[in-house]
Design an enzyme around this catalytic site. Structure first.
Site, mmCIF file in Angstrom:
data_model
loop_
_atom_site.group_PDB
_atom_site.id
_atom_site.type_symbol
_atom_site.label_atom_id
_atom_site.label_comp_id
_atom_site.label_asym_id
_atom_site.label_seq_id
_atom_site.Cartn_x
_atom_site.Cartn_y
_atom_site.Cartn_z
ATOM 1 N N HIS A 50 24.923 -51.253 9.488
ATOM 2 C CA HIS A 50 23.559 -51.507 9.595
ATOM 3 C C HIS A 50 23.060 -50.296 9.455
ATOM 4 O O HIS A 50 23.640 -48.992 9.492
ATOM 5 C CB HIS A 50 23.576 -52.083 10.840
ATOM 6 C CG HIS A 50 22.138 -52.216 10.898
ATOM 7 N ND1 HIS A 50 21.536 -52.705 10.737
ATOM 8 C CD2 HIS A 50 21.718 -52.001 12.507
ATOM 9 C CE1 HIS A 50 20.461 -53.052 11.288
ATOM 10 N NE2 HIS A 50 19.664 -52.324 12.424
ATOM 11 N N GLY A 87 31.637 -59.661 14.599
ATOM 12 C CA GLY A 87 32.984 -59.201 14.235
ATOM 13 C C GLY A 87 33.750 -59.923 14.387
ATOM 14 O O GLY A 87 35.128 -60.355 13.339
ATOM 15 N N GLU A 144 21.277 -80.920 26.517
ATOM 16 C CA GLU A 144 19.695 -81.828 24.777
ATOM 17 C C GLU A 144 19.392 -80.662 23.994
ATOM 18 O O GLU A 144 19.203 -79.971 22.984
ATOM 19 C CB GLU A 144 18.731 -82.446 25.805
ATOM 20 C CG GLU A 144 17.745 -83.004 25.016
ATOM 21 C CD GLU A 144 19.018 -84.127 24.303
ATOM 22 O OE1 GLU A 144 19.273 -84.446 22.461
ATOM 23 O OE2 GLU A 144 19.323 -85.142 24.676
ATOM 24 N N GLU A 202 23.908 -79.160 22.400
ATOM 25 C CA GLU A 202 24.269 -80.042 20.911
ATOM 26 C C GLU A 202 23.597 -78.980 20.240
ATOM 27 O O GLU A 202 23.522 -79.317 18.060
ATOM 28 C CB GLU A 202 22.859 -80.936 20.543
ATOM 29 C CG GLU A 202 23.829 -82.337 21.836
ATOM 30 C CD GLU A 202 23.320 -83.933 21.263
ATOM 31 O OE1 GLU A 202 23.156 -83.943 20.246
ATOM 32 O OE2 GLU A 202 22.410 -84.346 22.555
ATOM 33 N N ARG A 262 36.945 -42.725 21.982
ATOM 34 C CA ARG A 262 37.702 -41.793 22.940
ATOM 35 C C ARG A 262 38.477 -41.412 23.547
ATOM 36 O O ARG A 262 39.293 -42.668 24.004
ATOM 37 C CB ARG A 262 36.117 -42.014 24.322
ATOM 38 C CG ARG A 262 34.593 -41.797 23.761
ATOM 39 C CD ARG A 262 33.673 -42.489 24.304
ATOM 40 N NE ARG A 262 33.971 -44.150 24.313
ATOM 41 C CZ ARG A 262 33.028 -44.622 24.660
ATOM 42 N NH1 ARG A 262 31.851 -43.945 25.567
ATOM 43 N NH2 ARG A 262 33.301 -46.358 24.697
HETATM 44 P P1 NAD Z 1 30.699 -52.913 19.301
HETATM 45 O O1 NAD Z 1 28.968 -52.252 20.736
HETATM 46 O O2 NAD Z 1 31.205 -53.189 19.232
HETATM 47 O O3 NAD Z 1 31.247 -51.518 19.204
HETATM 48 C C1 NAD Z 1 31.807 -50.236 19.620
HETATM 49 C C2 NAD Z 1 32.946 -49.101 19.696
HETATM 50 O O4 NAD Z 1 33.188 -48.640 20.023
HETATM 51 C C3 NAD Z 1 33.185 -49.746 21.290
HETATM 52 O O5 NAD Z 1 35.119 -49.646 20.810
HETATM 53 C C4 NAD Z 1 33.298 -48.852 22.654
HETATM 54 O O6 NAD Z 1 33.987 -48.800 23.014
HETATM 55 C C5 NAD Z 1 33.231 -47.752 21.008
HETATM 56 N N1 NAD Z 1 32.318 -46.411 21.914
HETATM 57 C C6 NAD Z 1 31.164 -46.872 22.222
HETATM 58 N N2 NAD Z 1 30.274 -45.281 22.967
HETATM 59 C C7 NAD Z 1 30.960 -44.160 22.093
HETATM 60 C C8 NAD Z 1 31.571 -42.919 21.921
HETATM 61 N N3 NAD Z 1 30.788 -42.699 22.084
HETATM 62 N N4 NAD Z 1 32.802 -42.157 21.491
HETATM 63 C C9 NAD Z 1 33.385 -43.561 20.777
HETATM 64 N N5 NAD Z 1 33.121 -45.039 20.867
HETATM 65 C C10 NAD Z 1 32.342 -45.521 21.538
HETATM 66 O O7 NAD Z 1 29.408 -52.672 18.761
HETATM 67 P P2 NAD Z 1 29.502 -53.368 16.939
HETATM 68 O O8 NAD Z 1 28.876 -54.720 17.901
HETATM 69 O O9 NAD Z 1 30.790 -53.536 16.336
HETATM 70 O O10 NAD Z 1 28.193 -52.591 16.211
HETATM 71 C C11 NAD Z 1 29.237 -52.123 15.294
HETATM 72 C C12 NAD Z 1 28.121 -51.435 14.335
HETATM 73 O O11 NAD Z 1 28.095 -52.433 13.523
HETATM 74 C C13 NAD Z 1 26.571 -50.865 14.079
HETATM 75 O O12 NAD Z 1 25.887 -50.349 13.608
HETATM 76 C C14 NAD Z 1 25.842 -53.009 14.546
HETATM 77 O O13 NAD Z 1 24.697 -52.727 14.252
HETATM 78 C C15 NAD Z 1 26.631 -52.827 12.777
HETATM 79 N N6 NAD Z 1 27.640 -54.881 13.413
HETATM 80 C C16 NAD Z 1 27.421 -55.419 13.578
HETATM 81 C C17 NAD Z 1 27.355 -56.636 13.763
HETATM 82 C C18 NAD Z 1 28.117 -57.503 15.510
HETATM 83 O O14 NAD Z 1 28.432 -58.784 15.213
HETATM 84 N N7 NAD Z 1 28.185 -56.825 16.094
HETATM 85 C C19 NAD Z 1 27.134 -57.291 12.840
HETATM 86 C C20 NAD Z 1 26.903 -56.195 11.261
HETATM 87 C C21 NAD Z 1 26.718 -54.914 11.715
#
Ligand code: NAD
Ligand code: MG
Length: 323
Positions: free
Chosen positions: A104, A130, A223, A227, A44
């Site tokens: 996902h 991530g 605990e 741990e 954005r």
């Molecule tokens: P996040 O919340 O960490 O990041 C989202 C990003 O999108 C941020 O940079 C935010 O500023 C931006 N954003 C939010 N709304 C927006 C909009 N309207 N327009 C443009 N940008 C916008 O998200 P995440 O946890 O990385 O999740 C992303 C995907 O990955 C999801 O589908 C999640 O299920 C999947 N996923 C996440 C993890 C994890 O470890 N977090 C693991 C596996 C899969």
């Protein structure tokens, strides 16, 4: 044993638009770039991540701008916001035939995003947060990942998803094939029953049991929470068996004679119920309802969780453990 793939053809990936620069977004964008893939990040206009991505030397634009010439669009926004951004910015601007990738399966599986025929719809879901996906890559290794195809328009969707998984480093650790249904249902179950919901409530219940019995909260914290990481590290290294080898015989006797009384048939029955709610769509319905009404349930639950004594005690003890 299921086939664990250790390779993917990176050259099939093309130019990638990574939409979102959060937990997964920044990791995918940087790993792809370091694997030699052309990447642009879609954010954005007012996003705080903009400066961070630019400082990494990445091309940055709005989602509408960066999808225009992308061969593959990785939608890495929070699941709640994906449908709106997809509809408003991605779908009207994407190249014919561009592959659409998710980390996902939620939105595709529950029908909230329905890409037109003519586009590959694929998934690469790293099995880790991530920040770990990025850190392990910089250490020269990778995080295991699942890959799947929901729609194969190019006839090459499977190979493209494997190429993408390899480009974020997952081929080094192992890539497992799945479906959007299986990934969505197991991922939701895992985070609800074991990883997040189950583990957090187990810690809380243990902590509160000790404190209510009159023990010092600080000892209860060490605990039941501190741990836990050390024990899970042993499980991660060598399974339950290695953890049991490393703990004392006293701990092992207590573990093997008492563990099943804590996680008893009643807990297993609850797990089955939670799994059934996921499979029948009840969980998705509740979460989508909350998303659509300002996330009030999520906010209220967050406030309740933050107020726990465990959190107050933990903050103070962790400050002492900063190196
Ligand atoms: P996040 O919340 O960490 O990041 C989202 C990003 O999108 C941020 O940079 C935010 O500023 C931006 N954003 C939010 N709304 C927006 C909009 N309207 N327009 C443009 N940008 C916008 O998200 P995440 O946890 O990385 O999740 C992303 C995907 O990955 C999801 O589908 C999640 O299920 C999947 N996923 C996440 C993890 C994890 O470890 N977090 C693991 C596996 C899969
Ligand atoms: Mg998960």
């Amino acid at each position: 044993m299921a086939t664990v793939y250790r390779e993917g053809d990176i050259s099939l990936v093309g130019k990638v638009a990574v939409i979102g620069y959060g937990s997964q977004g920044h990791a995918h964008a940087l790993n792809l770039r370091d694997s030699g893939i052309k990447v642009a990040v879609g954010l954005r206009p007012g996003s705080k991540s903009r400066a961070i991505a630019l400082a990494e030397g990445l091309e940055v634009g709005t989602p509408a701008e960066v999808v225009k010439d992308a061969d593959l669009i990785a939608i890495l926004l929070p699941d709640q916001h994906q449908p709106q951004v997809y509809e408003d910015e991605i779908a009207p601007n994407m190249k014919p035939g561009a592959a659409i990738l998710f980390a996902h399966g939620f939105n595709v599986h529950f029908g909230r995003i329905l890409p037109p025929a003519g586009h590959d719809v694929i998934m690469v879901a790293p099995k880790g947060p991530g920040h770990i996906v990025r850190r392990i890559y910089t250490e020269g290794f990778g995080t295991p990942a699942l890959f799947a195809v929901a729609q194969d328009a190019s006839g090459n969707a499977r190979a493209i998803s494997m190429g993408y998984a390899a480009a974020i480093g997952s081929h080094r650790a192992g890539m497992l094939e799945t479906t959007f249904v299986e990934e969505t249902e197991t991922d939701l179950f895992g985070e609800q029953a074991v990883l997040c919901g189950g583990a957090a409530e187990l810690v809380r219940a243990g902590f509160e049991t000790l404190v209510e019995a009159g023990y010092q909260p600080e000892i209860a914290y060490y605990e039941c929470l501190h741990e836990l990481k050390l024990i899970v590290d042993l499980m991660y290294e060598g399974g339950l068996d290695y953890m049991r080898y490393s703990i004392s015989d006293t701990a092992e006797f207590g573990d093997l004679t008492r563990g099943k009384r804590i996680i008893d048939d009643h807990v297993r029955a609850n797990m089955k119920k939670v799994l059934a709610e996921i499979r029948e769509g009840q969980f998705a319905k509740e979460w989508i309802e909350d998303m659509n009404t300002g996330e009030k349930r999520l906010d209220a639950a967050r406030v309740e969780a933050k107020g726990q004594q465990l959190e107050e005690v933990g903050k103070e003890l962790r400050a002492l453990m900063q190196r």
